[in-house]
Enzyme design. Structure first.
Site, PDB file in Angstrom:
ATOM      1  CG  ASP A  60      91.986  91.527  34.676  1.00  6.48           C
ATOM      2  OD1 ASP A  60      92.162  92.688  35.054  1.00  6.48           O
ATOM      3  OD2 ASP A  60      91.556  90.624  35.403  1.00  6.48           O
ATOM      4  CB  THR A  93      93.941  95.533  38.012  1.00  6.80           C
ATOM      5  OG1 THR A  93      93.296  95.297  36.779  1.00  6.80           O
ATOM      6  CG2 THR A  93      93.154  94.896  39.107  1.00  6.80           C
ATOM      7  CB  THR A  94      95.374  98.379  33.746  1.00  6.18           C
ATOM      8  OG1 THR A  94      94.802  97.107  33.502  1.00  6.18           O
ATOM      9  CG2 THR A  94      96.512  98.578  32.793  1.00  6.18           C
ATOM     10  CG  ASP A 393      87.569  92.974  36.076  1.00  8.83           C
ATOM     11  OD1 ASP A 393      87.836  92.389  37.127  1.00  8.83           O
ATOM     12  OD2 ASP A 393      88.410  93.341  35.260  1.00  8.83           O
TER      13      ASP A 393
END
Length: 555
Positions: A60, A93-94, A393
């Site tokens: 994550d 987020t990535t 998530d």
């Protein structure tokens, strides 16, 4: 005349001009490279050792960056990005870091050609507006109540995570939990408060298949007197209190001088009567379960067990709020204010079970719970932590869908469509801004390219084929199947992304890239001024060990 003029102190370090730009871009690319391999379903995991020797194994983006300790200021602001993304929409987020890194990377060429940063930023902002317009065009609205569609969506969003190997498990849990606690605000709006009303209880042991969403709440407590009180009650009447059921003690030492011995007995009797009164007031309502956030004395415990009422004491405030939401009770602050309407009757079962070595109280089978607990079971603590992160998530994604039920294609298809449309548009842009605008269009391809890299397929061939398919902004749904690396139709493969996750990703990435490009001076080594008269003193750090040392309390 040509002597050097010192403006800044010697201790200050100042960098300016293109050197700063290159430094910032390098730092941001370094951060993006750390995370690049964790994008997509074929992603690698990162193992982080923290100072305490604990390990975190995750892919994550936010969890990785949170643990990193970074020196460069630009890298720090990149890390902030993924945190904002996590707080805002909970997913992507990535991608946000990879995209921002790529945006800065393509800007480097222009800075070398001595373009002015504001020109680049202007072009980028224009590109952002057009990208959002493209998103609006290809987004499709879905029906929130159609469970299969939502399930497919949540699955594709957490398909990149570790738990995707357990099938629909996590996606199911997330959808159940969020639909349970959703509150209608009217006008078709729904509010889902994940933080307050969904509690994730991790209990090591058992199998992952045992994870479930309880129609109610559970908490790590046992009844006060296990032998005398019932541990299982069907359709309990629940009273929630926020006050102590014991005699009020003085704040600190209280001295009472008694002349006669009988007075002492009177004093004790008064205390007992006070508690008895409270208990009588509560028992008037014939509850089956009394829960208080504060203490509960032995005497009160005796009265309750005599009346066949189970009691639980010293419960966390947050847990109490959840119970109130689940069974429809109202938390009462003073026993004399109790009313029939404050009693929670919505629960179907109260039960205390032993899991492992701990006792857990369950209040389940509620009629219309507005709060719930997700019970996670699994072989080890590390695994459970990762499952919890994935669940967070997944819940954020299903919350986004409930709030804004629009979808865009996943698998890099959205980025490719945006890229193709922007490339076409760049022909109509006049002046010097045309080139950075085109570069921004190319930068969007970083996401599908990274996906292809992580699958281990031939990147150049795949990308060329995709660009060919997307060349004139058509086939918006063609992207990469992250598992096989093959080019597929995202509609058929059911690989979706939530619209507001994508929109937020683009906005955050481009705005951050612009912000970092606009920095042209870094001054470091600024010290805080000490107050006059204070000599150079070293700060003393107290550890728990010497908290009770002699030096702290001189006689």
């Amino acid at each position: 005349m040509n002597s050097n003029v010192l403006v800044l102190k010697d201790s200050l370090k100042r960098e300016s001009g293109t050197k700063v730009h290159h430094g910032n871009i390098q730092a941001s690319k370094a951060v993006a490279d750390i995370i690049r391999t964790t994008l997509g379903p074929r992603s690698m995991l990162k193992m982080l050792l923290d100072a305490g020797g604990g390990i975190v194994v995750t892919n994550d983006g936010n969890a990785i960056l949170r643990e990193l300790d970074v020196a460069h200021p630009a890298a720090k602001s990149m890390i902030e990005l993924s945190r904002t993304q996590d707080e805002e929409v909970g997913d992507g987020t990535t991608s946000v870091i990879v995209l921002a890194g790529e945006m800065l990377h393509v800007a480097e060429a222009f800075i070398e050609k001595s373009y002015h940063p504001t020109v680049i930023c202007r072009a980028y902002n224009k590109a952002l507006e057009d990208a959002i317009a493209v998103l609006d065009k290809i987004a499709m609205t879905i029906d929130v109540n159609d469970r299969a569609t939502v399930l497919g969506l949540v699955k594709s969003c957490i398909g990149t995570k570790f738990t995707s190997q357990f099938g629909d498990l996590i996606a199911d849990l997330a959808i159940d939990a969020t639909t349970t606690v959703g509150v209608d605000l009217g006008q078709g709006l729904r509010e889902v408060d994940i933080k307050k009303y969904i509690k994730v209880e991790k209990v090591p042991g058992g199998q992952l298949e045992d994870c479930k969403v309880l129609k109610g709440v559970m908490f790590n407590k046992d009844v006060v007197a296990p032998g005398k009180m019932k541990r299982k009650i069907v359709n309990p009447r629940i009273i929630l209190l926020d006050c102590p059921l014991e005699y009020k003690k003085g704040e600190n030492q209280t001295n009472a001088e008694l002349v006669r011995e009988e007075d002492w007995e009177v004093l004790l009797k008064l205390e007992e009567e006070y508690i008895e009164n409270i208990c009588v007031q509560i028992l008037k309502f014939k509850p089956d379960l009394v829960i208080t956030e504060k203490g509960l004395s032995d005497l009160a415990c005796h009265y309750f067990s005599k009346a066949g009422v189970s009691a639980i004491r010293r419960l966390r405030k947050t847990d109490n709020n959840r119970i109130a939401k689940a069974c429809g009770a109202v938390i009462v602050n003073r026993p004399d204010e109790l009313q029939e309407s404050d009693i929670g009757t919505g629960a179907g079962l109260f039960e205390v079970k032993k899991i492992g070595d701990d006792f857990f109280a369950f209040i389940v089978d509620c009629k219309e719970p507005k709060a719930c607990t997700v019970l996670l079971r699994g072989p080890s603590k590390d695994l459970l932590n990762e499952v919890e992160r994935n669940l967070q998530d997944a819940m954020s994604v299903s919350r986004n869908i409930i709030k804004n039920p629009k979808l865009v294609p996943g698998g890099g298809a959205t980025e490719l469509t945006v890229s193709a449309t922007l490339k076409q548009k760049s022909a109509t842009i006049e002046g010097i801004e045309k080139w950075p605008y085109e570069a921004a269009a190319i930068a969007f391809e970083a996401i599908p390219r990274t996906l292809a890299q992580n699958c281990g397929v031939n990147v150049i061939r795949t990308m060329t084929a995709l660009q060919g398919k997307h060349a004139n902004g058509e086939n918006a749904w063609t992207g990469i199947d992250g598992n096989t690396g093959a080019i597929a139709d995202m509609k058929e493969s059911k690989i979706w992304d939530a619209y507001n996750v994508k929109a937020q990703t683009f906005k955050t990435a481009i705005e951050a890239a612009c912000m970092l490009l606009r920095i042209d001076d870094i001054v470091s080594g600024i010290k805080k001024k000490a107050p006059p008269g204070a000599g150079p003193s070293k700060p003393t750090i107290e550890t728990e060990g010497d908290a009770d040392n002699e030096q702290i309390l001189p006689d």
